[in-house]
Design a protein around this motif. Structure first.
Motif, PDB file in Angstrom:
ATOM      1  N   PHE A   1       0.811  -1.214   0.051  1.00 27.36           N
ATOM      2  CA  PHE A   1      -0.227   0.123  -0.047  1.00 27.36           C
ATOM      3  C   PHE A   1       0.823   1.103   0.027  1.00 27.36           C
ATOM      4  CE2 PHE A   1      -2.356   3.208   2.208  1.00 27.36           C
ATOM      5  CZ  PHE A   1      -3.527   3.553   1.598  1.00 27.36           C
ATOM      6  N   THR A   2       1.979   1.218   0.595  1.00 27.57           N
ATOM      7  CA  THR A   2       2.739   2.375   1.075  1.00 27.57           C
ATOM      8  C   THR A   2       3.486   2.533  -0.299  1.00 27.57           C
ATOM      9  OG1 THR A   2       3.134   2.013   3.180  1.00 27.57           O
ATOM     10  CG2 THR A   2       4.734   3.421   1.986  1.00 27.57           C
ATOM     11  N   VAL A   3       3.973   1.555  -0.946  1.00 27.26           N
ATOM     12  CA  VAL A   3       4.855   2.021  -2.365  1.00 27.26           C
ATOM     13  C   VAL A   3       3.785   2.248  -3.097  1.00 27.26           C
ATOM     14  CG1 VAL A   3       5.870   0.359  -4.049  1.00 27.26           C
ATOM     15  CG2 VAL A   3       6.550   0.130  -1.886  1.00 27.26           C
ATOM     16  N   SER A   4       2.463   1.999  -3.536  1.00 25.24           N
ATOM     17  CA  SER A   4       1.579   2.108  -4.500  1.00 25.24           C
ATOM     18  C   SER A   4       1.220   3.811  -4.262  1.00 25.24           C
ATOM     19  CB  SER A   4       0.383   1.165  -4.590  1.00 25.24           C
ATOM     20  OG  SER A   4      -0.191   1.241  -3.554  1.00 25.24           O
ATOM     21  N   SER A   5       0.971   4.301  -3.035  1.00 24.13           N
ATOM     22  CA  SER A   5       0.351   5.360  -2.644  1.00 24.13           C
ATOM     23  C   SER A   5       1.412   6.531  -2.675  1.00 24.13           C
ATOM     24  CB  SER A   5      -0.458   5.416  -1.219  1.00 24.13           C
ATOM     25  OG  SER A   5       0.280   5.282  -0.315  1.00 24.13           O
ATOM     26  N   ARG A   6       2.594   6.438  -2.113  1.00 19.88           N
ATOM     27  CA  ARG A   6       3.766   7.469  -2.106  1.00 19.88           C
ATOM     28  C   ARG A   6       4.993   6.874  -2.297  1.00 19.88           C
ATOM     29  NH1 ARG A   6       2.694   9.459   3.837  1.00 19.88           N
ATOM     30  NH2 ARG A   6       4.187   8.074   4.748  1.00 19.88           N
ATOM     31  N   ARG A   7       5.736   7.234  -2.829  1.00 18.52           N
ATOM     32  CA  ARG A   7       7.115   6.862  -3.171  1.00 18.52           C
ATOM     33  C   ARG A   7       8.333   6.805  -1.951  1.00 18.52           C
ATOM     34  NH1 ARG A   7      10.284   4.755  -7.359  1.00 18.52           N
ATOM     35  NH2 ARG A   7      12.384   5.444  -7.275  1.00 18.52           N
ATOM     36  N   PHE A   8       8.206   7.914  -1.367  1.00 21.65           N
ATOM     37  CA  PHE A   8       9.161   7.872  -0.364  1.00 21.65           C
ATOM     38  C   PHE A   8       8.377   8.473   1.033  1.00 21.65           C
ATOM     39  CE2 PHE A   8      12.122   8.105  -3.998  1.00 21.65           C
ATOM     40  CZ  PHE A   8      12.709   6.959  -3.656  1.00 21.65           C
ATOM     41  N   ILE A   9       8.923   7.896   2.121  1.00 23.62           N
ATOM     42  CA  ILE A   9       8.076   8.388   3.431  1.00 23.62           C
ATOM     43  C   ILE A   9       8.873   9.532   4.029  1.00 23.62           C
ATOM     44  CG2 ILE A   9       7.477   7.732   5.589  1.00 23.62           C
ATOM     45  CD1 ILE A   9       6.807   4.765   4.419  1.00 23.62           C
ATOM     46  N   SER A  10      10.111   9.406   4.283  1.00 22.33           N
ATOM     47  CA  SER A  10      11.012  10.050   5.139  1.00 22.33           C
ATOM     48  C   SER A  10      12.120  10.355   4.629  1.00 22.33           C
ATOM     49  CB  SER A  10      10.925   9.424   6.421  1.00 22.33           C
ATOM     50  OG  SER A  10      11.620   8.412   6.518  1.00 22.33           O
ATOM     51  N   ILE A  11      12.611  10.128   3.404  1.00 22.97           N
ATOM     52  CA  ILE A  11      13.920  10.549   3.104  1.00 22.97           C
ATOM     53  C   ILE A  11      13.916  11.289   1.516  1.00 22.97           C
ATOM     54  CG2 ILE A  11      14.864   8.360   4.382  1.00 22.97           C
ATOM     55  CD1 ILE A  11      15.508   7.257   1.557  1.00 22.97           C
ATOM     56  N   LYS A  12      15.108  12.043   1.444  1.00 24.24           N
ATOM     57  CA  LYS A  12      15.200  12.398   0.184  1.00 24.24           C
ATOM     58  C   LYS A  12      16.669  11.835  -0.247  1.00 24.24           C
ATOM     59  CE  LYS A  12      16.969  16.626  -2.118  1.00 24.24           C
ATOM     60  NZ  LYS A  12      17.371  18.074  -1.866  1.00 24.24           N
ATOM     61  N   PRO A  13      16.363  10.741  -1.065  1.00 24.86           N
ATOM     62  CA  PRO A  13      17.270   9.786  -1.651  1.00 24.86           C
ATOM     63  C   PRO A  13      18.601  10.619  -2.140  1.00 24.86           C
ATOM     64  CG  PRO A  13      15.139   9.120  -2.540  1.00 24.86           C
ATOM     65  CD  PRO A  13      15.189  10.546  -1.911  1.00 24.86           C
ATOM     66  N   LEU A  14      19.767  10.257  -1.585  1.00 24.53           N
ATOM     67  CA  LEU A  14      20.964  10.558  -1.943  1.00 24.53           C
ATOM     68  C   LEU A  14      21.705   9.533  -3.198  1.00 24.53           C
ATOM     69  CD1 LEU A  14      22.444  11.924   0.979  1.00 24.53           C
ATOM     70  CD2 LEU A  14      21.324  13.215  -0.664  1.00 24.53           C
ATOM     71  N   TYR A  15      21.319   8.358  -3.099  1.00 28.10           N
ATOM     72  CA  TYR A  15      21.726   7.527  -3.831  1.00 28.10           C
ATOM     73  C   TYR A  15      20.619   6.262  -3.655  1.00 28.10           C
ATOM     74  CZ  TYR A  15      24.276   3.115  -5.043  1.00 28.10           C
ATOM     75  OH  TYR A  15      24.700   1.867  -5.572  1.00 28.10           O
ATOM     76  N   THR A  16      20.640   5.693  -4.879  1.00 22.68           N
ATOM     77  CA  THR A  16      19.562   4.521  -5.367  1.00 22.68           C
ATOM     78  C   THR A  16      20.284   3.140  -5.517  1.00 22.68           C
ATOM     79  OG1 THR A  16      17.898   5.788  -5.229  1.00 22.68           O
ATOM     80  CG2 THR A  16      17.511   3.745  -5.821  1.00 22.68           C
ATOM     81  N   ALA A  17      20.351   2.042  -4.761  1.00 20.89           N
ATOM     82  CA  ALA A  17      21.012   0.848  -5.488  1.00 20.89           C
ATOM     83  C   ALA A  17      19.803   0.025  -5.938  1.00 20.89           C
ATOM     84  CB  ALA A  17      21.426  -0.022  -4.284  1.00 20.89           C
ATOM     85  N   GLU A  18      20.025  -0.592  -7.103  1.00 21.42           N
ATOM     86  CA  GLU A  18      19.141  -1.485  -7.740  1.00 21.42           C
ATOM     87  C   GLU A  18      19.494  -2.737  -7.830  1.00 21.42           C
ATOM     88  OE1 GLU A  18      16.871   0.097 -11.134  1.00 21.42           O
ATOM     89  OE2 GLU A  18      17.627   2.243 -10.577  1.00 21.42           O
ATOM     90  N   ALA A  19      18.615  -3.808  -7.815  1.00 19.21           N
ATOM     91  CA  ALA A  19      19.037  -5.247  -8.020  1.00 19.21           C
ATOM     92  C   ALA A  19      17.941  -5.835  -8.472  1.00 19.21           C
ATOM     93  CB  ALA A  19      19.666  -5.883  -6.924  1.00 19.21           C
ATOM     94  N   THR A  20      18.028  -6.761  -9.319  1.00 22.81           N
ATOM     95  CA  THR A  20      16.940  -7.731  -9.568  1.00 22.81           C
ATOM     96  C   THR A  20      17.065  -9.044  -9.360  1.00 22.81           C
ATOM     97  OG1 THR A  20      16.381  -6.303 -11.509  1.00 22.81           O
ATOM     98  CG2 THR A  20      15.531  -8.514 -11.751  1.00 22.81           C
ATOM     99  N   SER A  21      16.153  -9.801  -8.797  1.00 22.48           N
ATOM    100  CA  SER A  21      16.316 -11.427  -8.338  1.00 22.48           C
ATOM    101  C   SER A  21      15.570 -12.009  -9.320  1.00 22.48           C
ATOM    102  CB  SER A  21      16.065 -11.592  -6.597  1.00 22.48           C
ATOM    103  OG  SER A  21      16.916 -10.820  -6.103  1.00 22.48           O
ATOM    104  N   THR A  22      15.971 -13.341  -9.487  1.00 18.14           N
ATOM    105  CA  THR A  22      14.941 -14.296 -10.183  1.00 18.14           C
ATOM    106  C   THR A  22      15.174 -15.537  -9.640  1.00 18.14           C
ATOM    107  OG1 THR A  22      16.752 -14.558 -11.943  1.00 18.14           O
ATOM    108  CG2 THR A  22      15.187 -12.954 -12.460  1.00 18.14           C
TER     109      THR A  22
END
Length: 174
Positions: A25-46
């Motif tokens: 619910f949180t992810v779909s309704s707003r992107r960030f709750i309490s931070i201003k991102p300085l860096y974003t790490a991304e990974a995909t798992s299969t």
């Protein structure tokens, strides 16, 4: 519908449905709750715990295998999410120790280490939960001094802040 899908996902992954539903619910309704991102790490798992995890820049590209202790094959040369979490948390905590040492006017020895252990097991509700142990060594510093650094680092480290109140974290100065 969303709750049903979240509940199914939770049961398959060993999480509590309410936590998964809240996260969805949180992810779909707003992107960030309490931070201003300085860096974003991304990974995909299969393939889940017997699959593969790859970072967006392909620097991390690992094969995963469920440990034998959890009923998996525990294939040699393959890692698991708990090992990755132990590596990430211990590295982050060591960085936070550097910040804490500066604030306390303490010079950390270059040979300082943080050894992380991530435990996975059953919790009181019958689901799976995590616990973490971080063992800190700082040769040449008095135990009392390094304990002050560790205590302050625990309030600074983003991993410590994220896990606070969610999992047990034991800090030990060796």
């Amino acid at each position: 519908m969303l709750f049903s899908a979240a509940r199914t996902l939770a049961l398959r992954s060993g999480c509590h449905a309410s936590r998964v539903f809240a996260a969805s619910f949180t992810v779909s309704s707003r992107r960030f709750i309490s931070i201003k991102p300085l860096y974003t790490a991304e990974a995909t798992s299969t393939g889940g715990r017997n699959g593969r995890a790859v970072s967006s820049d392909n620097v991390v590209n690992v094969s995963l295998s469920l440990p034998k202790e959890l009923g998996g094959p525990g294939e040699p040369g393959k890692t698991n999410p708990e090992q990755l979490f132990a590596a990430g948390y211990s590295a982050c905590f060591q960085g936070a120790m550097g910040v804490a040492a500066q604030k306390l006017n303490v010079k950390l020895p270059e040979a300082n280490t943080v050894h992380g252990r991530v435990h996975i097991g059953t919790d009181n509700a019958g689901g799976l939960g995590l616990a973490v142990e971080l063992q800190v060594q700082a040769p040449g510093l008095e135990k009392e001094t390094i304990q002050k650094v560790v205590d302050l680092a625990h309030t600074i480290c983003p991993y410590s802040r994220a896990t606070s109140g969610n999992i047990d974290v034991k800090l030990t100065v060796i």
